[in-house]
Write an enzyme that holds these catalytic residues in place. Sequence first.
Site, PDB file in Angstrom:
ATOM      1  CD  GLU A 195      -4.957   0.735  -2.935  1.00 38.47           C
ATOM      2  OE1 GLU A 195      -6.077   0.225  -2.809  1.00 38.47           O
ATOM      3  OE2 GLU A 195      -4.433   1.490  -2.091  1.00 38.47           O
TER       4      GLU A 195
ATOM      5  CG  ASP B  43      -1.204   2.926   6.163  1.00 39.03           C
ATOM      6  OD1 ASP B  43      -1.368   3.666   5.183  1.00 39.03           O
ATOM      7  OD2 ASP B  43      -1.411   3.281   7.336  1.00 39.03           O
TER       8      ASP B  43
ATOM      9  CG  ASP C 167      -1.850   1.179   1.278  1.00 36.34           C
ATOM     10  OD1 ASP C 167      -2.255   1.668   0.204  1.00 36.34           O
ATOM     11  OD2 ASP C 167      -2.181   1.626   2.393  1.00 36.34           O
TER      12      ASP C 167
END
Length: 191
Positions: A67, A140, A7
């Site tokens: 991501e 996260d 992330d």
Amino acid sequence: MRVLGIDPGTAIVGYSIIDYENGKYTTLDYGCIFTDKSEDMPVRLEQIYVALEKVIKLWKPTDMAIENLFFFKNQKTIIEVGQARGVITLVGQKNRLNLFSYTPLQVKMGIAGYGRATKKQIQEMVKLILKLDEIPKPDDAADALAIAITHVNSKIGFGGFERGDNVTKKLDTLKTDRIKLSDYKKLMNIK
């Protein structure tokens, strides 16, 4: 298959390492890389690179799932996160990982089978899929686990985003908009 889920961020980078073998997930590691906002950006980017390379050298994943960036109101923020994502991609490439990226929508579909799932729903599914005692913290790290699971699901044919959305097709066969956890696990081939 060993996957490094990422992330991306500048202040916080969530990471996760999961194995998927014989239909079973194993969580090996997850956490966050933190950088100090008072440091200059090149120093922060180097810290991300060095810390992530340590994770890669320790766990030796084959795939990295990151991501994709999405809409940010603040243009300065998206540029900085884009720089961090570039450094993350570079460390993956330099270590010869197979690189993949997923949009937030794909992650929601890959985890919950629903593109409007809430963050809490995604976190609950991560906990269930990985058989964890509690929702991973910080957020996260939980997001990085979700990204890694999405990658596994994509590679094994659930929500294979390059080949069509198999999860949605499977859910469309249901006669209701609600599904029991046991039925979802059977649908997703989760043991």
